[in-house]
Enzyme design. Structure first.
Site, PDB file in Angstrom:
ATOM      1  N   PHE A  50      78.310  35.714  44.095  1.00 30.60           N
ATOM      2  CA  PHE A  50      77.806  36.485  45.243  1.00 30.60           C
ATOM      3  C   PHE A  50      78.323  37.917  45.237  1.00 30.60           C
ATOM      4  CE2 PHE A  50      78.024  32.106  47.007  1.00 30.60           C
ATOM      5  CZ  PHE A  50      76.720  31.959  47.413  1.00 30.60           C
ATOM      6  N   TYR A  56      69.359  48.955  44.118  1.00 34.38           N
ATOM      7  CA  TYR A  56      69.792  47.598  44.472  1.00 34.38           C
ATOM      8  C   TYR A  56      68.833  46.558  43.886  1.00 34.38           C
ATOM      9  CZ  TYR A  56      69.666  43.309  47.173  1.00 34.38           C
ATOM     10  OH  TYR A  56      69.588  41.989  47.525  1.00 34.38           O
ATOM     11  N   LYS A  84      74.923  45.315  48.430  1.00 35.36           N
ATOM     12  CA  LYS A  84      73.592  44.821  48.812  1.00 35.36           C
ATOM     13  C   LYS A  84      72.821  45.693  49.797  1.00 35.36           C
ATOM     14  CE  LYS A  84      75.125  42.242  52.772  1.00 35.36           C
ATOM     15  NZ  LYS A  84      74.983  41.099  53.639  1.00 35.36           N
ATOM     16  N   TYR A  95      66.557  34.560  46.996  1.00 30.81           N
ATOM     17  CA  TYR A  95      66.615  34.388  48.451  1.00 30.81           C
ATOM     18  C   TYR A  95      65.527  35.209  49.117  1.00 30.81           C
ATOM     19  CZ  TYR A  95      71.627  33.659  47.298  1.00 30.81           C
ATOM     20  OH  TYR A  95      72.823  33.281  46.764  1.00 30.81           O
ATOM     21  N   THR A 155      63.150  40.474  46.524  1.00 29.22           N
ATOM     22  CA  THR A 155      62.853  41.882  46.259  1.00 29.22           C
ATOM     23  C   THR A 155      62.233  42.053  44.868  1.00 29.22           C
ATOM     24  OG1 THR A 155      63.762  44.108  46.463  1.00 29.22           O
ATOM     25  CG2 THR A 155      65.125  42.528  45.331  1.00 29.22           C
ATOM     26  N   ARG A 167      58.248  38.497  57.113  1.00 31.95           N
ATOM     27  CA  ARG A 167      59.257  38.012  56.164  1.00 31.95           C
ATOM     28  C   ARG A 167      59.407  36.504  56.322  1.00 31.95           C
ATOM     29  NH1 ARG A 167      58.622  42.446  55.050  1.00 31.95           N
ATOM     30  NH2 ARG A 167      60.080  44.165  54.653  1.00 31.95           N
ATOM     31  N   GLY A 194      82.268  36.759  51.826  1.00 31.44           N
ATOM     32  CA  GLY A 194      81.099  37.441  52.399  1.00 31.44           C
ATOM     33  C   GLY A 194      80.229  36.484  53.201  1.00 31.44           C
ATOM     34  N   LYS A 197      69.072  43.503  40.649  1.00 37.66           N
ATOM     35  CA  LYS A 197      68.701  42.075  40.672  1.00 37.66           C
ATOM     36  C   LYS A 197      67.788  41.757  39.480  1.00 37.66           C
ATOM     37  CE  LYS A 197      71.121  41.032  44.246  1.00 37.66           C
ATOM     38  NZ  LYS A 197      72.398  40.325  44.020  1.00 37.66           N
ATOM     39  N   ARG A 208      59.586  52.136  58.226  1.00 35.88           N
ATOM     40  CA  ARG A 208      60.777  52.479  57.439  1.00 35.88           C
ATOM     41  C   ARG A 208      60.336  52.647  55.993  1.00 35.88           C
ATOM     42  NH1 ARG A 208      65.814  48.304  57.282  1.00 35.88           N
ATOM     43  NH2 ARG A 208      64.306  47.011  56.166  1.00 35.88           N
ATOM     44  N   SER A 254      66.883  37.846  44.545  1.00 33.00           N
ATOM     45  CA  SER A 254      66.229  38.188  45.810  1.00 33.00           C
ATOM     46  C   SER A 254      64.724  38.237  45.640  1.00 33.00           C
ATOM     47  CB  SER A 254      66.745  39.557  46.239  1.00 33.00           C
ATOM     48  OG  SER A 254      65.928  40.107  47.242  1.00 33.00           O
TER      49      SER A 254
END
Ligand code: UD1
Length: 345
Positions: A84, A153, A88, A181, A130, A235, A13, A157, A299, A128
């Site tokens: 990994f 998702y 995602k 990340y 997130t 970001r 990936g 995590k 979004r 993440s």
């Protein structure tokens, strides 16, 4: 001295392939397991062209514990795992939650189950930013509060971090480094490997490079009415090769028993917030290529702003993001051009 073998799940990936190259550069023999659900075998050629070494490769699914058992038997001496292998796509996870829970959690649990019996010393887990949701304050540190996940998702995590913590606290004979990340972007400077999204890209940079190439009409900028200086979301865009290097340091830390801690968590970001419009500007400036774009509505589910405080990664892990945003944008463009040259996109 010969280094220990590392298992990289999801190694063909996007982030996985860049990490395999950095592991090989550091002298580690690598075995990849990947089900090729979101990548393809040609990535192995790209890795080999960069490093001169073809990694061992097993095509199998990590949710298949028998396949994993066979892998450990066929490739003895694996001392570290970098995991990994996961689905995602935030939007898809809302549509297909069970796919996400099954794939991401069973993969992790299978690996954790097999580590002890096979003498694996540690696992690096891809988490993440997130987990921080919409932070109360930026930059976020590892101690910033974890917010309720807004997608399956994101929830995988959070749950994965908890599973790892519970298993290690139960006395499991291995360590873990959890890497959170921020937004990984760009490609290897050789343009031999990069991000290859399936279908219409959901993430900003692959969409942007495809719009610049004329594959997409124009990039939609999701909102310019946020509470940020130019109104677009902010970001922390981190170069994928810089990110990959952090994994090598994390593996070394676990294998060398460099830390007393059995679980460590590191934010991997640059420490700089960049807005969507600033990113488009950086791309245009650094490549000289225009990005057709228009402002559209927000979004759903987007975070307004999040960027990292990477101090702990800088001081404890000894890692720092080095590439400039311009360099990173040029690498993303070179990769897009390579895909065109090869007739892929
Ligand atoms: C999110 C998650 C991240 C996850 C990633 C996987 C957060 C903070 N981050 O990243 O954990 O790993 O999804 O996909 O929840 N944008 C546009 N136009 C586009 C695409 C994106 O304007 O066509 C904007 C978005 O509104 C956002 C920024 O670009 O402000 C980055 O978006 P994207 O690349 O999708 O990543 P995140 O949503 O930040």
């Amino acid at each position: 001295m010969k280094k220990d073998r590392i298992l990289v799940t999801g190694g063909t990936g996007y982030i996985g392939s860049h990490t395999v190259v950095e592991l090989q550069k550091a002298g580690y023999p690598v075995v990849i397991i990947d089900n090729l659900s979101n990548s393809n075998r040609d990535v192995l050629d790209g890795i080999e062209r960069i490093s001169g070494t073809r990694p061992d490769f097993v095509e199998a699914d990590c949710t298949d514990i028998d396949a994993l058992r066979k892998l450990f038997a066929d490739y003895p001496g694996i001392k570290g795992i970098i995991n990994f292998a996961a689905s995602k796509a935030v939007g898809e996870s809302v549509q297909k939650p069970l796919l996400y829970y099954r794939n991401n959690l069973n993969t992790l649990m299978n690996l954790l189950d097999l580590m002890g019996p096979n003498g694996v010393k540690g696992i690096v887990f891809s988490s993440s930013c997130t987990v921080y949701g919409e932070p109360d304050e930026n930059p976020v540190t590892e101690k910033s509060p974890i917010k309720k996940a807004t997608s399956p998702y994101g929830n995988t995590k959070q749950i994965s971090e908890e599973i790892i913590t519970d298993v290690i606290n139960s006395g499991a004979p291995f360590k873990s480094v959890i890497l959170r990340y921020f937004n990984p972007v760009g490609a290897h400077p050789s343009a031999e490997i990069g991000e290859l999204p399936n279908g219409v890209p959901q993430n900003l940079v692959p969409y942007l490079t495809q719009a610049a190439m004329g594959i997409r009409n124009e990039l939609s900028v999701f909102g310019n009415d946020y509470n940020t200086p130019d109104g677009s979301c902010i970001r922390d865009y981190i170069n994928v090769v810089d990110l990959a290097k952090a994994h090598v340091l994390a593996v070394e830390r676990m294998l060398d028993d460099a830390s007393e801690e059995k679980i460590e968590i590191f934010n991997l970001g640059t420490g700089l917030g960049t807005s969507v419009l600033e990113l488009i500007g950086a791309f245009e400036r650094s490549t000289g290529v225009k990005v057709p774009h228009k402002i559209v509505g927000r979004r759903e589910g987007d975070i307004e702003k999040v960027w990292a405080d990477p101090t702990i990664a800088n001081t404890v892990l000894g890692w720092k993001a080095e590439s400039s945003l311009d360099e990173t944008m040029r690498s993303a463009w070179a990769w897009q051009c390579k895909l065109r040259e090869r007739g892929i996109m």
